[in-house]
Design a protein around this motif. Sequence first.
Motif, PDB file in Angstrom:
ATOM      1  N   UNK A 102     -19.972 -53.749 -72.172  1.00 27.08           N
ATOM      2  CA  UNK A 102     -19.108 -54.255 -73.238  1.00 27.08           C
ATOM      3  C   UNK A 102     -18.048 -53.237 -73.613  1.00 27.08           C
ATOM      4  N   UNK A 103     -17.273 -53.577 -74.644  1.00 29.77           N
ATOM      5  CA  UNK A 103     -16.176 -52.711 -75.056  1.00 29.77           C
ATOM      6  C   UNK A 103     -16.682 -51.354 -75.531  1.00 29.77           C
ATOM      7  N   UNK A 104     -15.831 -50.360 -75.388  1.00 32.53           N
ATOM      8  CA  UNK A 104     -16.102 -48.998 -75.849  1.00 32.53           C
ATOM      9  C   UNK A 104     -17.434 -48.473 -75.316  1.00 32.53           C
ATOM     10  N   UNK A 105     -17.623 -48.681 -74.030  1.00 29.95           N
ATOM     11  CA  UNK A 105     -18.825 -48.184 -73.335  1.00 29.95           C
ATOM     12  C   UNK A 105     -20.135 -48.582 -74.011  1.00 29.95           C
ATOM     13  N   UNK A 106     -20.238 -49.831 -74.323  1.00 28.71           N
ATOM     14  CA  UNK A 106     -21.496 -50.394 -74.843  1.00 28.71           C
ATOM     15  C   UNK A 106     -22.181 -51.090 -73.667  1.00 28.71           C
ATOM     16  N   UNK A 107     -23.263 -50.477 -73.182  1.00 25.33           N
ATOM     17  CA  UNK A 107     -23.915 -51.003 -71.983  1.00 25.33           C
ATOM     18  C   UNK A 107     -25.294 -51.529 -72.356  1.00 25.33           C
ATOM     19  N   UNK A 108     -25.612 -52.696 -71.885  1.00 21.25           N
ATOM     20  CA  UNK A 108     -26.902 -53.277 -72.211  1.00 21.25           C
ATOM     21  C   UNK A 108     -27.791 -53.225 -70.971  1.00 21.25           C
ATOM     22  N   UNK A 159     -35.080 -50.609 -64.653  1.00 19.89           N
ATOM     23  CA  UNK A 159     -34.147 -50.902 -65.731  1.00 19.89           C
ATOM     24  C   UNK A 159     -32.802 -51.311 -65.151  1.00 19.89           C
ATOM     25  N   UNK A 160     -32.410 -52.550 -65.415  1.00 22.50           N
ATOM     26  CA  UNK A 160     -31.144 -53.059 -64.876  1.00 22.50           C
ATOM     27  C   UNK A 160     -30.066 -52.991 -65.937  1.00 22.50           C
ATOM     28  N   UNK A 161     -28.926 -52.404 -65.579  1.00 24.15           N
ATOM     29  CA  UNK A 161     -27.751 -52.523 -66.434  1.00 24.15           C
ATOM     30  C   UNK A 161     -27.131 -53.869 -66.092  1.00 24.15           C
ATOM     31  N   UNK A 162     -26.948 -54.717 -67.083  1.00 30.02           N
ATOM     32  CA  UNK A 162     -26.428 -56.045 -66.730  1.00 30.02           C
ATOM     33  C   UNK A 162     -25.147 -56.399 -67.471  1.00 30.02           C
ATOM     34  N   UNK A 163     -24.744 -55.542 -68.399  1.00 26.95           N
ATOM     35  CA  UNK A 163     -23.524 -55.860 -69.134  1.00 26.95           C
ATOM     36  C   UNK A 163     -22.811 -54.587 -69.544  1.00 26.95           C
ATOM     37  N   UNK A 197     -25.193 -59.200 -64.879  1.00 27.25           N
ATOM     38  CA  UNK A 197     -25.158 -58.878 -63.444  1.00 27.25           C
ATOM     39  C   UNK A 197     -26.419 -59.394 -62.756  1.00 27.25           C
ATOM     40  N   UNK A 198     -27.548 -59.273 -63.418  1.00 30.47           N
ATOM     41  CA  UNK A 198     -28.784 -59.885 -62.901  1.00 30.47           C
ATOM     42  C   UNK A 198     -29.354 -60.753 -64.016  1.00 30.47           C
ATOM     43  N   UNK A 199     -30.142 -61.774 -63.654  1.00 29.71           N
ATOM     44  CA  UNK A 199     -30.695 -62.631 -64.706  1.00 29.71           C
ATOM     45  C   UNK A 199     -31.581 -61.842 -65.673  1.00 29.71           C
ATOM     46  N   UNK A 200     -31.495 -62.204 -66.938  1.00 37.72           N
ATOM     47  CA  UNK A 200     -32.313 -61.558 -67.972  1.00 37.72           C
ATOM     48  C   UNK A 200     -33.068 -62.663 -68.714  1.00 37.72           C
ATOM     49  N   UNK A 201     -34.339 -62.433 -69.006  1.00 38.31           N
ATOM     50  CA  UNK A 201     -35.115 -63.454 -69.702  1.00 38.31           C
ATOM     51  C   UNK A 201     -34.617 -63.613 -71.135  1.00 38.31           C
ATOM     52  N   UNK A 256     -20.178 -54.388 -62.689  1.00 40.40           N
ATOM     53  CA  UNK A 256     -20.168 -53.776 -64.019  1.00 40.40           C
ATOM     54  C   UNK A 256     -18.883 -53.000 -64.249  1.00 40.40           C
ATOM     55  N   UNK A 257     -18.399 -52.365 -63.181  1.00 43.50           N
ATOM     56  CA  UNK A 257     -17.130 -51.643 -63.263  1.00 43.50           C
ATOM     57  C   UNK A 257     -16.017 -52.609 -63.687  1.00 43.50           C
ATOM     58  N   UNK A 258     -16.012 -53.812 -63.110  1.00 41.03           N
ATOM     59  CA  UNK A 258     -14.987 -54.791 -63.479  1.00 41.03           C
ATOM     60  C   UNK A 258     -15.203 -55.298 -64.897  1.00 41.03           C
ATOM     61  N   UNK A 259     -16.464 -55.449 -65.299  1.00 40.17           N
ATOM     62  CA  UNK A 259     -16.722 -55.838 -66.691  1.00 40.17           C
ATOM     63  C   UNK A 259     -16.156 -54.806 -67.664  1.00 40.17           C
ATOM     64  N   UNK A 260     -16.147 -53.537 -67.224  1.00 39.67           N
ATOM     65  CA  UNK A 260     -15.665 -52.479 -68.117  1.00 39.67           C
ATOM     66  C   UNK A 260     -14.143 -52.463 -68.187  1.00 39.67           C
ATOM     67  N   UNK A 261     -13.485 -53.264 -67.345  1.00 35.49           N
ATOM     68  CA  UNK A 261     -12.028 -53.327 -67.385  1.00 35.49           C
ATOM     69  C   UNK A 261     -11.363 -52.884 -66.102  1.00 35.49           C
ATOM     70  N   UNK A 262     -12.152 -52.392 -65.141  1.00 36.86           N
ATOM     71  CA  UNK A 262     -11.584 -51.985 -63.869  1.00 36.86           C
ATOM     72  C   UNK A 262     -11.304 -53.197 -62.978  1.00 36.86           C
ATOM     73  N   UNK A 263     -10.631 -52.961 -61.879  1.00 33.44           N
ATOM     74  CA  UNK A 263     -10.321 -54.045 -60.957  1.00 33.44           C
ATOM     75  C   UNK A 263     -11.012 -53.820 -59.623  1.00 33.44           C
TER      76      UNK A 263
END
Lengths: 998, 92
Positions: A249-255, A243-247, A592-596, A429-436
């Motif tokens: 989003x705001x307010x800790x919405x992880x896909x 299971x890859x976490x690839x996104x 973060x990784x390709x998704x079909x 993913x950390x940077x996607x969440x708003x970190x640097x």
Amino acid sequence: MRNKIRRLEQIDRVDRDKPIKFYFNNRAYSAFEGDTLASALLANGVKLVSRSFKFHRPRGIFGSWYEEPNALVQTGLRSDSTPNQRATTVELFDGLRAKSVNVWPNLHFDILSINDKISSIFPAGFYYKTFMWPHFLWPIYEYLIRHSAGLGRVPEAPDQSSYEKQNIHCDILVIGGGVSGLAAALSAAKSGARTIIVDDRAELGGPKFDNKAHISGQSIKSFTSHVEHILNKNPDCEIFTRTSAFMHGDHNFIVLNQKVSDHIHPELRGNLPRERLLKVRAGQVIYATGALERSLVFENNDRPGTMLCSAVSEYINNFGICPGKRVVISGNNDTIYILARDLLNAGAEIVAISDARKRELAVTASEFNKDLPVYFEQAPIKTHGRQCVRAVTFGRVSSDGFISALDKNKKFECDLLCLSGGFDPNLSLFCQSGGDAVFNNESSLIYPNNSPKNVHLVGSSSGIFCLRDAYNNGLKVGIRASELEGFSCSLKAELEECSDNNLGYFQPVWGLSSVHKRPKDFVDLHNDVIGDDIRLAVQEGYQSIEHFKRYTTTGMGPDQGKTGNINAMVLLAKHLGKKVSEIGLTRYRAPWVPVTFGAFAGRDLGILSEPIRKTSLHYWHEENGAIFEDVGQWKRPRYYPQAGESIDDAVVRECHGVRNELGIFDASTLGKIEISGPDSGKFLNRIYTNKFDNLSIGSCRYGLMLKEDGMIMDDGVTSRLDEHNWFMTTTTSNSSLVFNWLDEWLQCEWPSLKVFITSVTGQWSNITIAGPNSRKLLAEVSDINTENSHFPHLTWQAVNLFNIECRVFRISFTGELSYEINVPSQYAQFIWNRLIDIGKKFSITPFGTETLHVLRAEKGYIAVGHDTDGTVTPNDLGLVKMLKSDGDYIGRRSLYRSDTSREGRLQFIGLLLDERVPEGAPIVEIKGDYSSRIKTGYVSSSYYSPTLDSPLALGFLQDGLSRLGDSVQVAIPVQGRNVDAKIVSPVFYDPSGERLNG
Amino acid sequence: MLLIPCPWCGLRAESEFSSGGEANISRPYVNNDLSDNDWADYLFYRKNPKGWHQEQWHHVKGCRRWFNVERHTVTHEIRKSWPMNSSSDSND
């Protein structure tokens, strides 16, 4: 040439009792269950697996997981075919078929490998430079580009697999199942917090770089199964592997994308979905995403047989494969000595090791072996060989990290070159969440900064590379995260006895110090970006890393530059003469990784992709041969062809039927809104441009609705049912728009108005009878007085039809005498059937929307959204009489803005012409100083009118209202000709309204 | 995707809502003195702050109520929400 490699004894992952067969480029090979395609190819001695994107250079397996830039394959056949998969992440099953992408006619003899020989014409930005001239050759260029570009092939048939989606909520989400992630999940789950731990590999435990690593005397493998056992027993904890976490989003919405059955033969998957998209809302997110190994940049650093050190460790320790016999290791940190130890144990010969560090800075390595042939302050300057690496030459590394030639070159012959340019925390993913992610100019390492609220990092993704520290860090962060969610953990983060291998001192190595004519020193292996492309981009004026990235395509391949981006950034800084920290990194984006695509679509395909709305009369229309048209989500009968009729034939027949006798039409899709309350009249006065509060009970009025910018939004007829109740109709496609619009004004602007609105679109079906015989039919089926004086145009009556209470509105959109019979929807079919039966004696003709359009166009009625487009004011339509002079209404002030009241606006006109022209066609004429025709308007509706026996059109023309009688032309550009047209009033039929009022 | 605190339904996913832009924009009284500029200010101009922003949301796929939200445009943090016909102070 391909020698099968004997597997080492201490195999961790593959099951040697389960041999399987697979096919690569149509050739059969054997492997074991548990192999990836990459490990199986290496075990079979297959070194050449792909060709590079631009130069079509031979490439081999470089990495061991998603960082792989080279080994792209297409797996499966036909509908099961999946393009552009990394061989390193494809789990083998018996019978798997894979082939190389981007090669023709085959991998070993690839025609476009000529690109490598003529690579000087393919520098950065060659597209922009090469195909500009001569202009007329562009079609040929385009053909060639389209045929040589691209990677995998689009599958030949639709994907038959099923995909699922799921929403999940949890307190703590741990991403990454290595040691620090396991520790974090352990303490989080212990606290009672609902915890989820995910890992993209088939099993937890993380990559196996060092098989001697241990925690409390346990190997990592037994530590992992111990923790997994504890987590599995905890009802608050869930484990997702593959299971890859690839996104993020705001307010800790992880896909997450879970590969449920991708590793099983398609015929054996049963009812399992192939993949599942998990949408997780987490209180706290803990990233244990590990680190990515940097590559080294030197000449011909892409030959098959060149691999990352971490990947070679994986193949030895996880799959029992030693990918080379004579090995050169080049690196700048202590991990190269761990690899050297493992290679020696695997029976390989270490030909040479280049350690970029000074000898005195390299002593921290516990595995340092005095007998190893180590060359300090050196790094590879080039490799030799053709289809694979045969030898390596070292150069000297300066303290700022650039490689120059040694006085005396020595070639080290080898069949495997292992590279380690250091490790960077995986912060995507950390940077996607708003970190640097920040580059430290002193240490030359990337580190995380500005951790957002409720997002945490552990282990090597936070820069902690020592196993013991990572473990304890994981436990502590797990406790802290659960406390933030209101749980307390009894577990204490205590120092466990573990191995404490570290990376040691780190000496950066960036690339070649001075270059002669464009050596092939690849910064981005996938997109064939070489060091000189970076220099060239700077020379051509590129400064921002984002522009540089797009111009050179660095990091834009399917691997997204996971092993090369940092080197590229530093080389860019060097050429710009800036500090690396001033350059910054490119922005991290999902995925973060390709998704079909299948995973995103889930089950929302075909008939499930959008709801279908059918009227209560739908099945009658179907049985009577209606051809439907989609209007929003509605299915509406467009016309009812009889045997042998074309659409045009049917429309002519239906039009004549309505104009001469009687038509019947299903108008149930019209939006219907009940407006009640004492302030309804006041409210409608503000919503419509014309006056409504003076409408008498039992009457109906056509109304125009504007947006606040003065443009037409919708129209329709609203009737007064009694003192406080009104019945509004809207156009079919705008019904929810208008309802929301009314709701917004009531709630946000005029909450003091005592008005209540209810959507009743589905409650009432609308059966419209139109034509000169409609009065006779209504008189026949009801006992009301249908005389004009008793039931005039624009009034309504409650009528009992066949013992059902209906509302009959005398309204006309066809220009004929017409009654809209509103029937409670459950009785609509019954009443429709009776009307059809009884109507037979009046020659009743069912008609569809196409006929309605012709009839309304003959009458010059606009269809909102068809003729109007959000730029049309009532003045433009010539409907000034619809604007009340007293009192404000929405949009009124905008009608006096400079733009809406200027001359030269497009105004509504009719056109008479000799043939039917396409809708949207420009109206052209000679105007002003122009010698050729310019566009002065356009056609918005165009039909053949059976009533006039002539084509007609509606359209918009500059100052058109004052130009009746003028001649213009309508251009049909695709046919290269113009059609003469005469400007007329848009009301072609019955301008005095005798028929509908009669 | 944001989590939005509807004053009536609690925390719900952004996909249930539609955004109505900047809050507290009152419709001017329209008479002959209302200048083009004042009308344009109401019709077209909106704040675009980097930081805290009061905005309107509609729980269109839920209770269908409009309400106000204070959201940080950089971090997307939402620190309060309150019904349309009450003031932001009464809900702290």
